[in-house]
Design a protein around this motif. Sequence first.
Motif, PDB file in Angstrom:
ATOM      1  N   GLY A  54       0.953  -0.959   0.177  1.00  0.00           N
ATOM      2  CA  GLY A  54       0.255   0.203   0.015  1.00  0.00           C
ATOM      3  C   GLY A  54       0.844   1.195   0.040  1.00  0.00           C
ATOM      4  O   GLY A  54       0.029   2.238  -0.664  1.00  0.00           O
ATOM      5  N   PRO A  57       2.714   3.268  -4.058  1.00  0.00           N
ATOM      6  CA  PRO A  57       1.725   3.953  -5.058  1.00  0.00           C
ATOM      7  C   PRO A  57       2.645   5.447  -4.719  1.00  0.00           C
ATOM      8  O   PRO A  57       3.283   5.887  -5.226  1.00  0.00           O
ATOM      9  CB  PRO A  57       0.467   4.031  -4.507  1.00  0.00           C
ATOM     10  CG  PRO A  57      -0.006   2.676  -4.519  1.00  0.00           C
ATOM     11  CD  PRO A  57       1.618   2.021  -4.047  1.00  0.00           C
ATOM     12  N   GLU A  58       2.194   5.861  -3.722  1.00  0.00           N
ATOM     13  CA  GLU A  58       2.725   6.654  -2.856  1.00  0.00           C
ATOM     14  C   GLU A  58       3.579   7.120  -3.242  1.00  0.00           C
ATOM     15  O   GLU A  58       4.757   8.216  -3.652  1.00  0.00           O
ATOM     16  CB  GLU A  58       2.711   7.933  -1.690  1.00  0.00           C
ATOM     17  CG  GLU A  58       1.000   7.556  -1.799  1.00  0.00           C
ATOM     18  CD  GLU A  58       0.559   8.867  -2.482  1.00  0.00           C
ATOM     19  OE1 GLU A  58       1.267   9.774  -2.016  1.00  0.00           O
ATOM     20  OE2 GLU A  58      -0.617   9.943  -3.092  1.00  0.00           O
ATOM     21  N   PRO A  68      -1.175  11.728  -6.787  1.00  0.00           N
ATOM     22  CA  PRO A  68      -2.713  12.029  -7.126  1.00  0.00           C
ATOM     23  C   PRO A  68      -3.273  12.304  -5.282  1.00  0.00           C
ATOM     24  O   PRO A  68      -4.705  12.930  -5.802  1.00  0.00           O
ATOM     25  CB  PRO A  68      -2.941  10.993  -7.789  1.00  0.00           C
ATOM     26  CG  PRO A  68      -2.223   9.526  -7.301  1.00  0.00           C
ATOM     27  CD  PRO A  68      -0.936  10.591  -7.373  1.00  0.00           C
ATOM     28  N   SER A  69      -2.587  12.348  -4.345  1.00  0.00           N
ATOM     29  CA  SER A  69      -3.680  12.395  -3.349  1.00  0.00           C
ATOM     30  C   SER A  69      -3.455  13.912  -3.430  1.00  0.00           C
ATOM     31  O   SER A  69      -3.184  14.280  -2.171  1.00  0.00           O
ATOM     32  CB  SER A  69      -2.893  11.582  -2.139  1.00  0.00           C
ATOM     33  OG  SER A  69      -1.107  12.060  -1.984  1.00  0.00           O
ATOM     34  N   PHE A 277      -0.429  12.956 -11.311  1.00  0.00           N
ATOM     35  CA  PHE A 277      -1.372  14.627 -10.929  1.00  0.00           C
ATOM     36  C   PHE A 277      -0.035  15.073 -11.684  1.00  0.00           C
ATOM     37  O   PHE A 277       1.155  16.060 -10.708  1.00  0.00           O
ATOM     38  CB  PHE A 277      -1.846  15.138 -10.110  1.00  0.00           C
ATOM     39  CG  PHE A 277      -2.328  16.703  -9.626  1.00  0.00           C
ATOM     40  CD1 PHE A 277      -3.814  16.744 -10.638  1.00  0.00           C
ATOM     41  CD2 PHE A 277      -1.784  17.590  -9.100  1.00  0.00           C
ATOM     42  CE1 PHE A 277      -3.578  17.880 -10.537  1.00  0.00           C
ATOM     43  CE2 PHE A 277      -2.281  19.286  -9.448  1.00  0.00           C
ATOM     44  CZ  PHE A 277      -3.306  19.263 -10.032  1.00  0.00           C
ATOM     45  N   GLN A 286      -2.090  26.130 -13.775  1.00  0.00           N
ATOM     46  CA  GLN A 286      -2.562  27.083 -12.562  1.00  0.00           C
ATOM     47  C   GLN A 286      -1.985  27.903 -11.542  1.00  0.00           C
ATOM     48  O   GLN A 286      -2.801  28.482 -11.619  1.00  0.00           O
ATOM     49  CB  GLN A 286      -2.815  24.786 -11.709  1.00  0.00           C
ATOM     50  CG  GLN A 286      -3.799  24.386 -11.894  1.00  0.00           C
ATOM     51  CD  GLN A 286      -4.143  23.450 -11.441  1.00  0.00           C
ATOM     52  OE1 GLN A 286      -3.236  22.195 -11.107  1.00  0.00           O
ATOM     53  NE2 GLN A 286      -5.558  22.686 -11.146  1.00  0.00           N
ATOM     54  N   GLN A 349      -2.808  16.961 -17.564  1.00  0.00           N
ATOM     55  CA  GLN A 349      -3.008  17.053 -15.690  1.00  0.00           C
ATOM     56  C   GLN A 349      -2.552  15.405 -15.796  1.00  0.00           C
ATOM     57  O   GLN A 349      -2.130  15.217 -14.915  1.00  0.00           O
ATOM     58  CB  GLN A 349      -4.393  17.255 -15.678  1.00  0.00           C
ATOM     59  CG  GLN A 349      -4.468  17.234 -14.083  1.00  0.00           C
ATOM     60  CD  GLN A 349      -5.791  17.620 -13.684  1.00  0.00           C
ATOM     61  OE1 GLN A 349      -6.599  18.271 -14.213  1.00  0.00           O
ATOM     62  NE2 GLN A 349      -6.580  16.738 -13.493  1.00  0.00           N
TER      63      GLN A 349
ATOM     64  N   VAL B 527      -5.961  30.158  -9.921  1.00  0.00           N
ATOM     65  CA  VAL B 527      -4.882  28.809  -8.647  1.00  0.00           C
ATOM     66  C   VAL B 527      -6.955  28.856  -7.298  1.00  0.00           C
ATOM     67  O   VAL B 527      -6.124  27.266  -7.292  1.00  0.00           O
ATOM     68  CB  VAL B 527      -3.911  29.755  -8.059  1.00  0.00           C
ATOM     69  CG1 VAL B 527      -4.544  30.609  -7.484  1.00  0.00           C
ATOM     70  CG2 VAL B 527      -3.051  28.201  -8.066  1.00  0.00           C
ATOM     71  N   ASN B 583     -12.542  22.724  -7.670  1.00  0.00           N
ATOM     72  CA  ASN B 583     -12.083  23.760  -8.482  1.00  0.00           C
ATOM     73  C   ASN B 583     -12.372  23.211 -10.282  1.00  0.00           C
ATOM     74  O   ASN B 583     -11.548  23.755 -10.867  1.00  0.00           O
ATOM     75  CB  ASN B 583     -11.801  25.022  -8.178  1.00  0.00           C
ATOM     76  CG  ASN B 583      -9.765  23.850  -8.783  1.00  0.00           C
ATOM     77  OD1 ASN B 583      -9.694  22.842  -8.913  1.00  0.00           O
ATOM     78  ND2 ASN B 583      -9.136  25.138  -8.322  1.00  0.00           N
ATOM     79  N   SER B 600     -11.001  14.738 -10.248  1.00  0.00           N
ATOM     80  CA  SER B 600      -9.948  14.873 -10.323  1.00  0.00           C
ATOM     81  C   SER B 600      -9.716  15.539  -9.573  1.00  0.00           C
ATOM     82  O   SER B 600      -9.675  15.546  -8.121  1.00  0.00           O
ATOM     83  CB  SER B 600     -10.355  16.577 -11.054  1.00  0.00           C
ATOM     84  OG  SER B 600      -9.899  17.351 -10.650  1.00  0.00           O
ATOM     85  N   PRO B 601      -8.153  15.487  -9.301  1.00  0.00           N
ATOM     86  CA  PRO B 601      -7.463  15.504  -8.444  1.00  0.00           C
ATOM     87  C   PRO B 601      -7.791  17.142  -7.541  1.00  0.00           C
ATOM     88  O   PRO B 601      -7.108  17.524  -6.483  1.00  0.00           O
ATOM     89  CB  PRO B 601      -5.493  15.650  -8.437  1.00  0.00           C
ATOM     90  CG  PRO B 601      -6.219  15.398  -9.783  1.00  0.00           C
ATOM     91  CD  PRO B 601      -7.112  15.830 -10.960  1.00  0.00           C
ATOM     92  N   ASN B 602      -8.359  17.596  -8.263  1.00  0.00           N
ATOM     93  CA  ASN B 602      -8.082  19.443  -7.557  1.00  0.00           C
ATOM     94  C   ASN B 602      -9.802  19.094  -6.566  1.00  0.00           C
ATOM     95  O   ASN B 602     -10.454  20.050  -7.014  1.00  0.00           O
ATOM     96  CB  ASN B 602      -8.667  20.164  -8.885  1.00  0.00           C
ATOM     97  CG  ASN B 602      -7.481  20.614  -9.469  1.00  0.00           C
ATOM     98  OD1 ASN B 602      -6.901  20.792  -8.129  1.00  0.00           O
ATOM     99  ND2 ASN B 602      -7.528  20.829 -10.550  1.00  0.00           N
ATOM    100  N   GLY B 701      -4.615   8.341   0.677  1.00  0.00           N
ATOM    101  CA  GLY B 701      -5.158   9.434  -0.398  1.00  0.00           C
ATOM    102  C   GLY B 701      -5.720   8.650  -1.897  1.00  0.00           C
ATOM    103  O   GLY B 701      -6.423   7.171  -1.527  1.00  0.00           O
ATOM    104  N   ARG B 702      -6.262   9.240  -2.248  1.00  0.00           N
ATOM    105  CA  ARG B 702      -6.833   9.654  -3.914  1.00  0.00           C
ATOM    106  C   ARG B 702      -5.550   8.164  -4.357  1.00  0.00           C
ATOM    107  O   ARG B 702      -4.989   8.552  -4.094  1.00  0.00           O
ATOM    108  CB  ARG B 702      -7.033  10.652  -3.831  1.00  0.00           C
ATOM    109  CG  ARG B 702      -7.572  10.762  -5.042  1.00  0.00           C
ATOM    110  CD  ARG B 702      -7.609  11.938  -6.309  1.00  0.00           C
ATOM    111  NE  ARG B 702      -6.823  12.861  -5.312  1.00  0.00           N
ATOM    112  CZ  ARG B 702      -8.007  13.800  -5.286  1.00  0.00           C
ATOM    113  NH1 ARG B 702      -8.996  14.143  -5.678  1.00  0.00           N
ATOM    114  NH2 ARG B 702      -7.374  15.010  -4.434  1.00  0.00           N
ATOM    115  N   GLY B 704      -6.055   5.522  -3.801  1.00  0.00           N
ATOM    116  CA  GLY B 704      -5.476   3.864  -2.464  1.00  0.00           C
ATOM    117  C   GLY B 704      -4.388   3.798  -2.247  1.00  0.00           C
ATOM    118  O   GLY B 704      -4.053   2.865  -1.132  1.00  0.00           O
ATOM    119  N   GLY B 705      -3.454   4.402  -2.224  1.00  0.00           N
ATOM    120  CA  GLY B 705      -1.895   4.860  -1.826  1.00  0.00           C
ATOM    121  C   GLY B 705      -2.352   4.411  -0.587  1.00  0.00           C
ATOM    122  O   GLY B 705      -2.820   5.878  -0.338  1.00  0.00           O
TER     123      GLY B 705
END
Lengths: 537, 1048
Positions: A54, A57-58, A68-69, A277, A286, A349, B527, B583, B600-602, B701-702, B704-705
């Motif tokens: 687990g 990924p991060e 992505p988190s 991301f 952005q 993105q 932003v 956003n 989206s990560p946003n 986290g987003r 799944g990690g």
Amino acid sequence: MKNNKFYFKNRILLALLLSLVVFNSCTKKFEEFNTDSNGVSNTQLIPDNNNIGGFYPELQYSIVPNNPSGANSLQGVLGEYHISCPFAGYLTEAYPEESPGNSYNFTGWDNYGLWGIGYNAVMAPVNNLKTLGTPASSPDFWAIALILQVAEMHKITDIYGPVPFSKYGLGGTTVSYDNQQSIYTAFFDELDTAVNNLKKYIASFPGSNPFKKFDVVYAGDYSKWLKYANSLRLRLAMHIVKIDPATAKQQALKAIDPANGGVFTSNADNATSKGGFNLLWSSSKQWVTIRAGAAIVSYMDSYNDPRISEYFEKSSFDPTKYIGLKQGYVQSGYLDLLKFSDISEKFAQSTPATMMTVSEVNFLLAEGALRGWNMGGTPQMFYEAGIQNSLDQWGVGGAAITYINNSISKPNNYVDPLQPLNNSPTLSTITIKWDDAAAKEENLERIITQKWIANFPDGTESWTNFRRTGYPKLFPVTASRNNSGGTISTDIQIRRSPYPVSEYTNNAAEVAKAIIILGGPDNGGTRVWWDVNGPNF
Amino acid sequence: MKEYLSHKKGLPVYFPKNNPYFLFGWFSILTLFFCFNATAKGYSVNKNIKFSTPKAKFRPMIINTKDIEVSGLITNAKGEPLAGVSVKIKDGKQGTSTDTEGKYSISVPDNSMLVFSFIGYVTQEVIVNDKIKIDIQLVENAGLLGDVVVSALGINRSSKSIAYSIQKVTGEVLNVVPQTNFMNSLSGKAAGVTISSNASGIGGSVKVLIRGNKSATGSNQPLYVIDGIPLINNPSEVTPSTFEGRDGGDGISNLNPDDIESMSILKGASAAALYGSAAANGVILINTKKGKVGISKVNFSSSYIADKVAYKPQLQDSYGQSSVGSEFSWGKATTTATDNITDFFKTGNTLVNAISFATGAEKAQTYISYSNTTGSGVLENNSLSRHNFNIHETARFLNNKLSIDVNANYIQQTLNNSPNLGYLNNITRLYLFPRGLDFNQYKNPTIYDPIRKMMTQNWFLPPSSSGAMNPYWVNNFVQNKSDRNRTMLKIAAKYNITNSLSFQLRGNVDKINDKNTSNWYAGGPIVRAGLNGQYGVNNLTNTLYYGDAMLNYTKFFGKIHVNTILGASINDSRNNGTGISSNALYIPNIFTIQNMDLASPNTNSYSVSEEHSQLQAAFGAISVSFNDWLFLDVTGRNDWSSNLSYTPNGSYFYPSAGISTILNKALKLPEVVSLARLRGSYAVVGNSVPIYVTNPQNYIGRGGGVIFNNTAPFADLNPEKTKSLELGSELGFFHNQISIDFTYYKTKSTNQFFSILVPPGTGYSRRFINAGNIENSGVELTMGYSPLAKGALKWSTLINFSTNKNVVKSLAEGTNEFVLAQDNNNYYSILKIGGSYGDIYGYNLQNDSASGKVKLSADSVPLVKTGAPSFLGNPNPKFQLGWSNSFSYKDFTFSFLVDGKFGGEVLSKTEMLLDNYGVSKATGNARDNGGVAINGILPNGASVSKVDAYKWYYSNTSNKVNGEYMYDATVIRIREASISYSLPSKMLKNGFIKNLRLSLIGRNLAYLYKPAPYDPEIAYSIGNGFSGVDVMNLPALRSVGVNLNITF
């Protein structure tokens, strides 16, 4: 009346007893209360190996930050694209700030290098995996952790010099620093372990794919991780070629030894983390605070490089032209800065973040061969393969032959459409076409210049190559915009980052010792261990 | 007890054997656990009786008794009529009671003795002796005890028996000048209390600091206790950085100030020893209004207040925009610079209407109130509306042995567009707008975008810029809304088991539901607003359950009176909620969750699921008094905290002891001394730690990690301890016309819980430690002078003085300093050994060591010091002084309050930005003068007396040289003033209206001295970090208004 009294007394007694019982039983739930139900414990993660896998990924997303988190976004944007990339001539901050990327002024920016990511997002989870017994229980998973640790931490030591490594994770409130040589030695040892573990696993369990679920780079293909480990070893070997040529050669030969699984041979081997991301997109679209660097646009534009449209947009000064912004430009308004070439729309993105490519490996082999090492081919062969692979990588491989054979184009002078003070004459006359007759120094410039173009946007690695070899030749900051207070030479440019202020406030005694190991003041003018002030050959 | 009382000499009070009223009064006195002292005051009762005898000079000499008709009016000390007062002939059956207007009439034998008795009041007896009219003012039982204060656990005590400093502020004093957050009204009225308000405008939070900061990382705010029960006061402020923050008001501001009877401030740890952890920073006890027996009244009050900004930034009018499209004003001379600011700020309005009904019969008393607050801030669309409903019922059962008190509150509050804190707020771009550029063209903040077919922002900077914030756009198209529904329900039951033993049970639910939304319209800075706008919504519920049980035993043993309390309490707090923000909207300006790209990560979603903390406690207290002049208090409390689970120290005990003596009773002192009291106390208060710190976990986290938590688990922690010593004296002279209250205190907060940043190379980036010692010491002095009225003019004056010295004595082993807060602009709040809490660190210019001159680079750019940041100042005042005065002449009252905070330094990031952008007056003057006059030195040793304004200001501001932007925080102001007129009681006599008062009120009327460019009392954050920093803070407000108060 007496009865009454007795009755009351008993009631009170009862109430008191009751409350005692309540107290004794209630505190039993305290541990449950004090456990965040949004958190996950190692026990909860056991199914499907998530307790080990687990974390991967991060980890993978942290090497070139694109988590992505959302973790590490700000440090990633600033560390990679506002600090390293300007130093490598790739990007320039389109932001009227006295920042390191624009004017060598680190005040207030010291905490925004990649330091935090290196330790918090890579070293810490790897250390946690070690605590969980991964090296013994899952040597294959442990191998990946070590590869990722080397991939990240070499960037950190290359940026700062001596950093904490061998004494990492001992707890307490301070940690000592190691000299860079011992850290490099440890990297090579860790890669040894990683390669051995993976080789053993592949031999014992052919076709087995336990890492697939957690792998955002190679979908669990261990043979590719082996190649990545070897390619990293080749990169590190070349970093130390001037300070320790013998080890460099030995490690380079070890890297390409087929018995170890070999290095990258095609774009399919490239290490890219998918599903993240992309922070280059974020910086450009952005935050809207970066623009193309003057140096890379000048080289690519003059070479008619087909990759330029993949990297950058045309400028809005002249919609037919690519115009980069020079690092250390003399002040313009923000609106004017936005008119310089932006990052290409093709960086989206969701564009995967590239950690290392086959073309870089080709150029490393070319340099090895140029140095007379037995890399299994000629410098020219590897050089041209590097260009071909890079153009293929960007989908413009058809133009490769013309490009490779261009012996005429030389880098342009830089002309700022607004501010003549920023104009710079070109510092280089290097051409693309390989010239066996040319001096080794010229061919090294050729290799490193093409490697630099191919490596975009890996600013940290390209800044390392620039410091190591002096190539490519980059426009210096406009002298009046060198706000380093005289510590950084405008000519030879910045050699390292000062340590984060947080280390001064939280780890002061150890930083003081680290500066002694560094061998010079803690500023951007001091050279790190492998940065030898001497000839390339 | 009865014997004791009967033996008191000259006691004019009669104690019938079977009088239930008397019995109850007796019990309630006991529960107040102090010595009954009727002797001294007993005589004064007689002053309250007015007789009229028949005017006839001839008095018939009749020996035989003859019935005469006696009538009269019974009132309380305030002159309010009391209904239902029993009027009886002593030892007889004959009797009556007063009617609703407090009148009675009874036919009695001429020589009989009348007994007037009433629950909660001292029984009086009067011999009729020919009088036909007997008006009596009954004295409340409590009134006999001198000044009564509500002490810990909601128990009324005589102030003389308390061994620590306690300051009482009445509801009237608080409400002289009504505020949307009434805690602001405490400013300058209590010694040792520092109030600062958040920069978020109407409905914002306040920071209340009592005797200095004690905790490095915990809250330093006091505990609020309403009628003996703790209140949720979780701050809603979020200030992660100086870039952006929000504040939706605090819990205390929700209350209706008209419901407050009085407020007692328990400043020291002794006072808090019985409340436990949360009280280590002092306690603010709020006593709410109840119905009173025999008084029936309706009170209506209405106030209107207008607010204006008290100051504006000083801008230059001579130099224009740097270049077309530039954000900066470093350009050529201009003549078109205008004042864009004055029009932007509106006049804020606050209208508060409150009505209350109070009535009381013998067995049940009722108080019902409703108040309505509507206000608009000085910024367009910033508004607040609040409704408060309150019912307070007190009733007695079972022959008055059981009393039940029920209080229900419902609060509904809506706060619209509370301005952002920090750079991303309404005023940043207003102040920085390029000088000379025509602002009028942007006053309509929208413009049609024909390609997107929608209205978008009309501004000179593109949406890609973080400066894409037309102030008028922000007012209208950056919206937020906070809806709060809050219910508080309290039930207390008390049973008198025997004369000396009583048992009490209390329970409370305080439930707050908040729904917050934020909408950024497309066209704002990408932003934040993305391309299609940003939408965020969250729904949070915070519930506090509180319960306690107490056994109280009280008894006289000769001259010694003993009172003991044994109890247990449980405090259970839960937070729940979910939120999502994004956003990445599919279609512009549609603010729904369905319109969010959830992948989206946003898009960020989060849930707070059942954040559950529980604190259980057992406590005991014993108070002993000797002969009414020596008082001794000992308390002990043991806490069990769920936040300490996973450690071996889950429970902790702490004691307190105090002694107090009334010298003028014990010794014979000169006549001029009317009061001489000495007190001393020592206490320890333990404190728990925040939730989850003993058990940090990883998170998913987003994607799944698993995200590794870089916080080290805190397995070996100890609870924090604050030890406090307090010595004080109260002196009164000339019949208490002059009163002096002096307190010295010293607190040591040890075993501090620190959340510290450690070098990430240690394996974690944050860990917790218990260490250190932060000491606060200081003195508080209150001096009052109320000369006896001579003639119609009355005057009273009160001076509050306090000083606090804070020293960081030690930190963790081997550590000299901790960073409390920092931003990315070189602001550091550092806790350092030898320093004090709140110290601001940053960078200064380099000075030549030999000449002391500012070092410049070869091209005359000032050089900045490098390496570790250096000390710049501390924002806490050295001392504070408040001076209030009240004059009354006939029916007019005039009062004013002047207060000052002296010393301290604050940092203005606003000034730095104004200089950076070249809009400040200073930059204009420097350019007019051909440069900034400095004492500088070039690398070659040549002296420089003038440098180019741009070089100087631009370099110093973009290098964030905070040392150049520190200001003296001293501020002296006219805090409050009011003139009120009460309709003469003669005119109202027997009328429908019983009382009418009209006041003209003003607040923050003038700064008598304020060297800083902003009001240092306005804080960017009410948290521990970022205090003393101005980051585009909204200016302070100056208010005037009227207040009408009518009693029917």
